[in-house]
Motif scaffolding. Sequence first.
Motif, mmCIF file in Angstrom:
data_model
loop_
_atom_site.group_PDB
_atom_site.id
_atom_site.type_symbol
_atom_site.label_atom_id
_atom_site.label_comp_id
_atom_site.label_asym_id
_atom_site.label_seq_id
_atom_site.Cartn_x
_atom_site.Cartn_y
_atom_site.Cartn_z
ATOM 1 N N GLN A 127 0.930 -1.207 -0.035
ATOM 2 C CA GLN A 127 0.046 -0.054 0.041
ATOM 3 C C GLN A 127 0.910 1.304 0.126
ATOM 4 O OE1 GLN A 127 -2.087 -1.305 3.533
ATOM 5 N NE2 GLN A 127 -3.749 -0.903 2.688
ATOM 6 N N SER A 128 0.577 2.311 -0.793
ATOM 7 C CA SER A 128 1.156 3.407 -0.716
ATOM 8 C C SER A 128 1.182 4.171 0.284
ATOM 9 C CB SER A 128 0.926 4.478 -1.998
ATOM 10 O OG SER A 128 -0.261 4.394 -2.147
ATOM 11 N N LYS A 129 -0.252 4.277 1.032
ATOM 12 C CA LYS A 129 -0.356 4.841 2.256
ATOM 13 C C LYS A 129 -0.559 3.948 3.304
ATOM 14 C CE LYS A 129 -2.211 9.340 0.932
ATOM 15 N NZ LYS A 129 -3.084 10.061 0.463
ATOM 16 N N LYS A 130 -0.142 3.918 4.320
ATOM 17 C CA LYS A 130 -0.039 3.195 5.367
ATOM 18 C C LYS A 130 -1.470 3.354 6.091
ATOM 19 C CE LYS A 130 4.298 2.583 6.669
ATOM 20 N NZ LYS A 130 5.221 3.178 7.646
ATOM 21 N N TYR A 131 -2.477 2.479 6.591
ATOM 22 C CA TYR A 131 -3.732 2.495 6.945
ATOM 23 C C TYR A 131 -3.737 1.781 8.341
ATOM 24 C CZ TYR A 131 -8.474 3.630 5.921
ATOM 25 O OH TYR A 131 -9.609 4.022 5.955
ATOM 26 N N SER A 132 -4.402 2.433 9.520
ATOM 27 C CA SER A 132 -4.360 1.882 10.512
ATOM 28 C C SER A 132 -5.721 1.626 11.010
ATOM 29 C CB SER A 132 -3.868 2.777 11.731
ATOM 30 O OG SER A 132 -2.299 3.058 11.431
ATOM 31 N N GLU A 133 -5.991 0.526 11.535
ATOM 32 C CA GLU A 133 -7.431 0.233 11.729
ATOM 33 C C GLU A 133 -7.696 -0.449 13.221
ATOM 34 O OE1 GLU A 133 -10.042 -1.049 8.640
ATOM 35 O OE2 GLU A 133 -10.374 -2.847 9.875
ATOM 36 N N VAL A 134 -8.464 0.102 14.136
ATOM 37 C CA VAL A 134 -8.581 -0.834 15.244
ATOM 38 C C VAL A 134 -10.210 -0.945 15.319
ATOM 39 C CG1 VAL A 134 -8.184 -0.540 17.793
ATOM 40 C CG2 VAL A 134 -6.742 0.636 16.250
ATOM 41 N N SER A 135 -10.126 -2.378 15.659
ATOM 42 C CA SER A 135 -11.839 -2.765 15.991
ATOM 43 C C SER A 135 -11.996 -3.295 17.017
ATOM 44 C CB SER A 135 -12.355 -3.569 14.756
ATOM 45 O OG SER A 135 -11.235 -4.317 14.495
ATOM 46 N N SER A 136 -13.173 -2.910 17.779
ATOM 47 C CA SER A 136 -13.331 -3.465 18.925
ATOM 48 C C SER A 136 -14.545 -4.860 18.590
ATOM 49 C CB SER A 136 -14.051 -2.505 19.621
ATOM 50 O OG SER A 136 -13.994 -2.925 21.159
ATOM 51 N N PRO A 137 -14.180 -5.972 19.077
ATOM 52 C CA PRO A 137 -15.300 -6.921 18.659
ATOM 53 C C PRO A 137 -16.400 -6.998 19.717
ATOM 54 C CG PRO A 137 -13.272 -7.861 19.946
ATOM 55 C CD PRO A 137 -13.203 -6.367 19.565
ATOM 56 N N VAL A 138 -17.518 -7.647 18.965
ATOM 57 C CA VAL A 138 -18.815 -7.683 19.728
ATOM 58 C C VAL A 138 -18.288 -8.265 21.062
ATOM 59 C CG1 VAL A 138 -20.632 -7.547 17.927
ATOM 60 C CG2 VAL A 138 -19.401 -9.584 18.614
ATOM 61 N N GLY A 139 -19.212 -7.635 22.249
ATOM 62 C CA GLY A 139 -19.063 -8.175 23.520
ATOM 63 C C GLY A 139 -17.674 -7.655 24.320
ATOM 64 N N SER A 140 -17.105 -6.555 23.809
ATOM 65 C CA SER A 140 -16.230 -6.098 24.310
ATOM 66 C C SER A 140 -16.081 -4.547 24.022
ATOM 67 C CB SER A 140 -14.641 -6.587 24.137
ATOM 68 O OG SER A 140 -14.110 -6.497 23.126
ATOM 69 N N LYS A 141 -15.325 -3.771 24.655
ATOM 70 C CA LYS A 141 -14.983 -2.367 24.581
ATOM 71 C C LYS A 141 -13.407 -2.296 24.386
ATOM 72 C CE LYS A 141 -17.141 -0.573 27.759
ATOM 73 N NZ LYS A 141 -17.871 -1.808 28.159
#
Lengths: 188, 356
Positions: free
Chosen positions: B124-138
């Motif tokens: 990827q030319s632009k680094k992409y950060s993604e954080v997800s919170s699964p169901v059942g947790s914060k």
Amino acid sequence: MIAASLLGKLIERIAYNNDANAYKELFLHYHKRLLNFSVTITHSKESAEEVVSDVFLKLWINRSTLTTIENFHLYIYIVTKNLSINRALKEKKEQSFSLDEAVVNTKNIYFDPEQLMITSEMQKRIWLAIETLPPKCQLIFKLIREDGLKYKEVAELLNLSVKTIENQMTIALKRISESIRFDLTRLN
Amino acid sequence: MSHTFFLNLLAKKMTGEASTEELRQLESAMKANPDWAYQAEQMQNLWQEESHIHYPEAQLAFEQHLNRLEKAGINFPGSVTTERYFSTAKRKKVLAVSFFSLTVILLLFAVWIGNHGKKAVALQSKKYSEVSSPVGSKTKLLLPDSTVVWLNAGSKLSYNEEFGTINRNVTLVGEGFFDVKKSTTPFIIHANTVQIKVLGTAFNVKAYPDEKTTETSLLRGRVEITLDKRPGELYILKPNEKLVVANEPIGKKIIAPEKKQPIAVLERINHINDTTIIETSWVHNELIFEDETFGDIARKMERWYGITIEFSDDRIISERMSGTFTTETIHEALTALQYSTKFHYSVKGSMITITQ
């Protein structure tokens, strides 16, 4: 795999600053790996969870001495092994523990078909090849490929000779290469 | 050279155990035998991939581990972390656990990026950060600009490498509570069809794609909101105000060009008492609903508990109920609801079926 320099910094932060963040980082890094390793000995995920927690409890209590450990990566596996064996012996009330009883979850050995550009069928065959290896061989393969231990370190951890590790790795590679060859002949 | 010895050398090469002499031997063996060279290439491809770290499991295990430390009477600094805006004792504890968890995730992510840097850049030319919170947790995150974000269950926050340098743009799917660090660079959140622009403030954004509305609730400071559908208009929220924007119905194009029904409504934040606000209660581990339909409550519970709820009877969906849950299990919660509305439920795996 965590870089050695970074691991060293984490350990210093825990030992000198009582750094809770560093401690948690260390836990998150090792949890799954140690859990899998412990399951091979305890044969139980619940027991293994407790063993890993005990390992980290020990680390926190003895945190001031952590910087004196020469090879922390190996050390944490040795502690996990010892606590796992204690646990397994206590639960089974048996007098001995043998490597040939190791149960390795090969599904944890990770091959991403998309990244590797292999078919999922081929991935299955690679898994099958690893699964049918003798337990000792599976464990050695996993510790080296997944956990990033050196031949010498695995030898020390499992009380085997480096030559044995070499031979077992050769056997593992032979099986895997055969499973790949099978794929090619089928395509032709 | 035998094939076995070739594999022995190959294994050493891949694990970094081979000496220069062994590497030389391997090289000449492959030159003499193209089939082996091909096998070596295949094996080396397999070797590149690193195992993935499973954060949610390890996170949970760490929280259990902290409980064991506490039970063993071991003093751990994590349990004394103070919290700025929410200050009851119980909340402190809950937040303390999550307080550094995301700092750590981000650090680990940095480690991961460090290890996979070459690969990531190549892909990827632009680094992409993604954080997800699964169901059942914060999940609590500390962004590079020191902004703190709590992600509710089943939510996802993403931003690219320009964040913190060129801009402060993030995309939210689901629900997040933002405590934005003051800066001259505006912090912009893209959530469904709404853009929220802020300089430094605390607010909650609820933008689950499967819900009818996108809600922005402001606690303090000031936010500016623009809607994709009305680019010229600017909504400015004052503290304790909430903007509720209707989402586009999924998969349905609006046929009439001008619909009179309002797409944005300004409301007040729902205070239960001086310290409890419904909109942000999830941040401190409270699931609160007041006079909501069973259907809406079920959707909240699905995310909260990481389960699926099905209704076998449509009438019961529109029953209205109120309640507050904190540490209750799903069974305790459903039993409590049975006191106010008569229904039965059955459990199969993580699927709960509600019947009249």
